[in-house]
Design an enzyme around this catalytic site. Structure first.
Site, PDB file in Angstrom:
ATOM      1  N   LYS A 212      11.347   4.449   0.075  1.00 10.95           N
ATOM      2  CA  LYS A 212      12.720   4.904   0.300  1.00 10.95           C
ATOM      3  C   LYS A 212      12.695   6.012   1.338  1.00 10.95           C
ATOM      4  CE  LYS A 212      16.722   6.983  -1.919  1.00 10.95           C
ATOM      5  NZ  LYS A 212      17.377   7.373  -3.178  1.00 10.95           N
ATOM      6  N   LYS A 265      14.077   0.577   1.308  1.00 10.47           N
ATOM      7  CA  LYS A 265      15.446   1.073   1.442  1.00 10.47           C
ATOM      8  C   LYS A 265      15.500   2.159   2.501  1.00 10.47           C
ATOM      9  CE  LYS A 265      18.818   3.706  -1.089  1.00 10.47           C
ATOM     10  NZ  LYS A 265      19.081   4.550  -2.220  1.00 10.47           N
TER      11      LYS A 265
HETATM   12  C1  PBG Z   1      20.016   8.382  -5.396  1.00  9.80           C
HETATM   13  C2  PBG Z   1      20.357   7.215  -4.554  1.00  9.80           C
HETATM   14  C3  PBG Z   1      20.891   7.198  -3.259  1.00  9.80           C
HETATM   15  C4  PBG Z   1      21.151   5.869  -2.971  1.00  9.80           C
HETATM   16  C5  PBG Z   1      20.738   5.124  -4.065  1.00  9.80           C
HETATM   17  N1  PBG Z   1      20.228   5.974  -5.014  1.00  9.80           N
HETATM   18  C6  PBG Z   1      21.257   8.283  -2.335  1.00  9.80           C
HETATM   19  C7  PBG Z   1      20.277   9.268  -1.874  1.00  9.80           C
HETATM   20  O1  PBG Z   1      19.066   9.088  -1.974  1.00  9.80           O
HETATM   21  O2  PBG Z   1      20.758  10.289  -1.397  1.00  9.80           O
HETATM   22  C8  PBG Z   1      21.776   5.362  -1.701  1.00  9.80           C
HETATM   23  C9  PBG Z   1      22.472   4.052  -1.806  1.00  9.80           C
HETATM   24  C10 PBG Z   1      23.360   3.729  -0.662  1.00  9.80           C
HETATM   25  O3  PBG Z   1      23.481   4.476   0.325  1.00  9.80           O
HETATM   26  O4  PBG Z   1      23.988   2.677  -0.743  1.00  9.80           O
HETATM   27  N2  PBG Z   1      18.787   8.938  -5.208  1.00  9.80           N
END
Ligand code: PBG
Length: 340
Positions: A212, A265
């Protein structure tokens, strides 16, 4: 009898091809039926996961200002929405909770009557077969808006893992089929696996947000989940978008710690990472088509610059072509409706 290629034939993977005019690539593109026959990649409702936002309340279905076509549901209305999702043939929803109140530890994450736990019960009543995946992360629940527990201005990695494990077990107790840690703390998959097993949840699967990235494309989501960090940013735990070797190490560690499904992601800017992960790992691979990617297409379509449906399908197809098995997307319902 083996064909012998003429001297000017183009060689690819050992198969001799005749050059033009013998060979005409357009023959197989003449109409949609022909194109269907030779299509290499298809997207089906089976591939899709639909993210949903749940907040406390009753009879709530409020449009999310930052994300077209997305809503904040209360646990009662989210059950109806989930039924609609299941009826479209989509196998799973991914739940994000907005708690009644935030605190230092994010204690609502493990409350048996927390908003996600309540939503799980309500969905399960209406949709016995729908898979319920829950996002496991502290950012929407803590006052700091960080994904881990903050002590003296720093993220305490190992303490965060304990809190995340507590959250995951609580979701499993409520009936989640898959827990999905999105926090990017080191070692959390192993800690969560152990905690689940210790509580008897050997069959609860873990979908790890393994690679991520610290991405600009989460903007609309953070408005929707009210989860923006109140200081600093997420770059001490989420990955540097410049790195892909490191992504392979992140995934390898999560696999070793017990992840059942691994995720890359965001998706569109990281297709090379999806492709590399597909080559290197043989477990199910998910790609998260995040909020900013979704809204980029919506905004361009609204401005009359492109066709929404075509851009959606082309993007989803690209993720599958790159090697993703599971597509997590706010487009899931729209894409699935094309199969009706
Ligand atoms: C929480 C999380 C996030 C997303 C999914 N889980 C945001 C972040 O890391 O700030 C993003 C999902 C999206 O943008 O559709 N940690």
């Amino acid at each position: 009898m083996a064909l012998s290629a003429p001297a000017d034939a183009v060689e690819t993977i050992g198969v001799p091809y005749m050059a033009f005019p013998t060979n005409r690539m357009r023959r197989l593109r003449t109409n949609e039926t022909m194109r269907r026959l030779v299509r290499e990649t298809t997207v089906s409702p089976d591939d899709l996961v639909y993210p949903l936002f749940v907040r406390p309340g009753r009879l709530l279905k409020e449009p999310v200002a930052s994300m077209a076509g997305c809503y904040h549901f209360s646990p009662d209305t989210i059950a109806h929405e989930a039924a609609e999702v299941a009826a479209l043939g989509i196998p799973a929803v991914l739940l994000f909770g907005l708690p009644a109140k935030k605190d230092e530890l994010g204690s609502e994450t493990w409350a048996p009557d927390g908003v996600v736990q309540t939503a799980i019960h309500q969905i399960r009543d209406v949709c016995p077969d729908l898979l319920i995946i829950t996002d496991v992360c502290l950012c929407a629940y803590t006052e700091t808006g960080h994904c881990g527990f903050v002590k003296d201005g720093r993220i305490d990695n190992d303490r965060s893992c304990d809190l995340l494990a507590k959250m995951a077990v609580s979701h499993a107790r409520a009936g989640a089929d898959i827990v999905a840690p999105s926090d990017m703390m080191d070692g959390r998959i192993g800690v969560i696996r152990q905690a689940l097993d210790a509580d008897g949840f050997h069959e609860t699967a873990i979908m790890s947000y393994a690679a991520k990235y610290a991405s600009a494309f989460y903007g609309p989501f953070r408005d929707a989940a009210e989860s923006s960090p109140t200081f600093g940013d997420r770059r001490t735990y989420q990955m540097d978008p410049a790195n892909s070797d490191e992504a392979m190490r992140e995934i390898a560690l999560d696999v070793e710690e017990g992840a059942d499904i691994v995720m890359v992601k965001p998706a569109l800017c990281f297709l090379d990472v999806v492709y590399r992960a597909r080559q290197q790992f043989d477990l199910p691979l998910a790609a998260y088509f995040v909020s900013g990617e979704y809204m980029m297409i919506h905004a361009a379509a609204r401005a009359g610059l492109l066709d929404l449906d075509q851009a959606m399908m082309e993007s989803l197809t690209a993720l599958k072509r790159a090697g993703a098995d599971i597509l997590i997307t706010y487009f899931a319902k729209d894409a699935a409706k094309r199969f009706r």
